[in-house]
Design an enzyme around this catalytic site. Sequence first.
Site, PDB file in Angstrom:
ATOM      1  N   GLU A   1     -14.580 -96.624 -45.897  1.00 37.70           N
ATOM      2  CA  GLU A   1     -15.182 -97.910 -46.234  1.00 37.70           C
ATOM      3  C   GLU A   1     -16.088 -98.368 -45.079  1.00 37.70           C
ATOM      4  O   GLU A   1     -15.737 -98.230 -43.903  1.00 37.70           O
ATOM      5  CB  GLU A   1     -14.031 -98.907 -46.428  1.00 37.70           C
ATOM      6  CG  GLU A   1     -14.419-100.313 -46.833  1.00 37.70           C
ATOM      7  CD  GLU A   1     -13.174-101.225 -46.955  1.00 37.70           C
ATOM      8  OE1 GLU A   1     -12.076-100.819 -46.503  1.00 37.70           O
ATOM      9  OE2 GLU A   1     -13.322-102.330 -47.507  1.00 37.70           O
TER      10      GLU A   1
ATOM     11  N   LYS B   1     -16.862-103.440 -54.477  1.00 40.21           N
ATOM     12  CA  LYS B   1     -15.429-103.741 -54.370  1.00 40.21           C
ATOM     13  C   LYS B   1     -15.102-105.064 -55.057  1.00 40.21           C
ATOM     14  O   LYS B   1     -15.693-106.106 -54.736  1.00 40.21           O
ATOM     15  CB  LYS B   1     -15.067-103.804 -52.888  1.00 40.21           C
ATOM     16  CG  LYS B   1     -13.594-103.972 -52.581  1.00 40.21           C
ATOM     17  CD  LYS B   1     -13.378-103.969 -51.049  1.00 40.21           C
ATOM     18  CE  LYS B   1     -11.935-104.025 -50.653  1.00 40.21           C
ATOM     19  NZ  LYS B   1     -11.755-103.982 -49.168  1.00 40.21           N
TER      20      LYS B   1
ATOM     21  N   CYS C   1     -10.486 -99.467 -50.979  1.00 42.93           N
ATOM     22  CA  CYS C   1      -9.388-100.038 -50.197  1.00 42.93           C
ATOM     23  C   CYS C   1      -8.455-100.954 -51.005  1.00 42.93           C
ATOM     24  O   CYS C   1      -7.632-100.466 -51.766  1.00 42.93           O
ATOM     25  CB  CYS C   1      -9.945-100.746 -48.964  1.00 42.93           C
ATOM     26  SG  CYS C   1      -8.721-100.865 -47.620  1.00 42.93           S
TER      27      CYS C   1
END
Lengths: 290, 290
Positions: free
Chosen positions: A59, A129, A162
């Site tokens: 990330e 995300k 994540c």
Amino acid sequence: VSDTVLHVHGAPLPDGDGIPVAVCQLAPRIGNRDENLRRVEQAVLRAAEQGARLVVLPELVTSGYVFRDAAEARSLAEPADGPTVTRLTELARKHGLVVVAGIPEAAGETLYNSAVLVDGSGLRATYRKAHLWHGESDIFTPGSARPPVVETDVGRVGMVVCYDLEFPEWMRQVALDGADIVCAPTNWPHEPRPEGERPIEVVRVQASAAVNRTFIAVADRAGSERGVSWVSGSAIVSFDGYPLGVADDTGDEQIVLARCEVHRARNKRTGPRNDVFADRRTDLYRGTLE
Amino acid sequence: VSDTVLHVHGAPLPDGDGIPVAVCQLAPRIGNRDENLRRVEQAVLRAAEQGARLVVLPELVTSGYVFRDAAEARSLAEPADGPTVTRLTELARKHGLVVVAGIPEAAGETLYNSAVLVDGSGLRATYRKAHLWHGESDIFTPGSARPPVVETDVGRVGMVVCYDLEFPEWMRQVALDGADIVCAPTNWPHEPRPEGERPIEVVRVQASAAVNRTFIAVADRAGSERGVSWVSGSAIVSFDGYPLGVADDTGDEQIVLARCEVHRARNKRTGPRNDVFADRRTDLYRGTLE
């Protein structure tokens, strides 16, 4: 950092039919985009030398993670089709790769914590995300679309980033949308855990793989940054939930390699009469949206 | 079997504020309901002697699991408020317990693979397994209601049965409905796994506990039955996903004990700005029902 040779975890890839997958656990330097991009190039090349066809990077690998403020993040962001993707496309074309990397994406004035999927033809997909962790929401806008699943030369590839991994609804969705393998750039902040226990971050990934029968490839962070250290828990997990490769305990930069028979993820059967998708009681699940 | 003294795993319960929980990993004898009920009584008494307040027993503990056919199952089934619950109620009243046990439930002509929750006041709730595994659907009708969550003297207790644990939607639901601790009678069939790996059945439980921040107490089977052997993976898992107690590797009958600070499951925060329920993107999850 850029002069060291990345450690390649475990034995070289065995012969076999599976897709060679590499997850690159790197330690970008916060704020130094040029240095970080060089480091990414070095890692992707090293993975390609080892035979990898699908390469996953952490990330926000071009920027680092612990931004002082939104202005710093903005100064390091780029469009999804910016210089990082241009360089990754060249590498992908030359070495026959599919690459997934986390970058800070600038879309006009808006910043996203994004993952890009690149092959020799260029940028194939961007995922923003959707579940933001802690201070990320001071900087990034959450995504508002499901993870794309991209048909590639190495199979159907999905992406999450994540904290997304902690939402089983999201992992179910990307599996239902057809992913054989889910690539997950992460920066897992380190937390204490009981002696002898595998990090719960990896345990959650194992469970997501097993309940959906997808492969999952996680590229986590090495090193530490402005007082934050990381789990350094990069892993490649099979569709049965057991790891094919995990980062060693050094916490160092390293590449973890494994072969993934990704076509096996298309069979959702767990026995002659059971199937992880067909056995869902969707008629009874309505409440999970409330 | 009935003459042996059940092994109590690990050290006696430490002092502390948490609710003492016992999971009893037993080896019922298929078809011998009287013997199995005696065995259950012995286990519950032994757990109570050790200080347990919440006691969990395996799936179909009064009958055994590998039925020859539906007729055999029917001959061993009883109403939810039948003799097993009557006996468990007496034990619960005498020793101040909450008990969860798996039984074959007969509701008229219909058989369910059920879990009952009993305290000193009697039968508090019945849950009928909604996700049936393999040949179970030849014998049992799947449940059509969500797991109940029961306010008890030891906290809010939810129930699921075995294969239910593989559906994150279901585990989410029982957590959203307020369970502090989810009790799971299981009969996990044994499957080979890589050397050194914890059974994926337990890994899934760990992940469910962590993503929902609930405790989970699993009572699995010991022994083998008509050629089927079991994981013998009984475990008590904390709201952070790490086990508080797991069955030892012998696969034998045993009681696993742990203290669970169940009130901590009511705080869904994972950091100053994150919450496992509030952070869900329910606006984006619609597709998981399709």
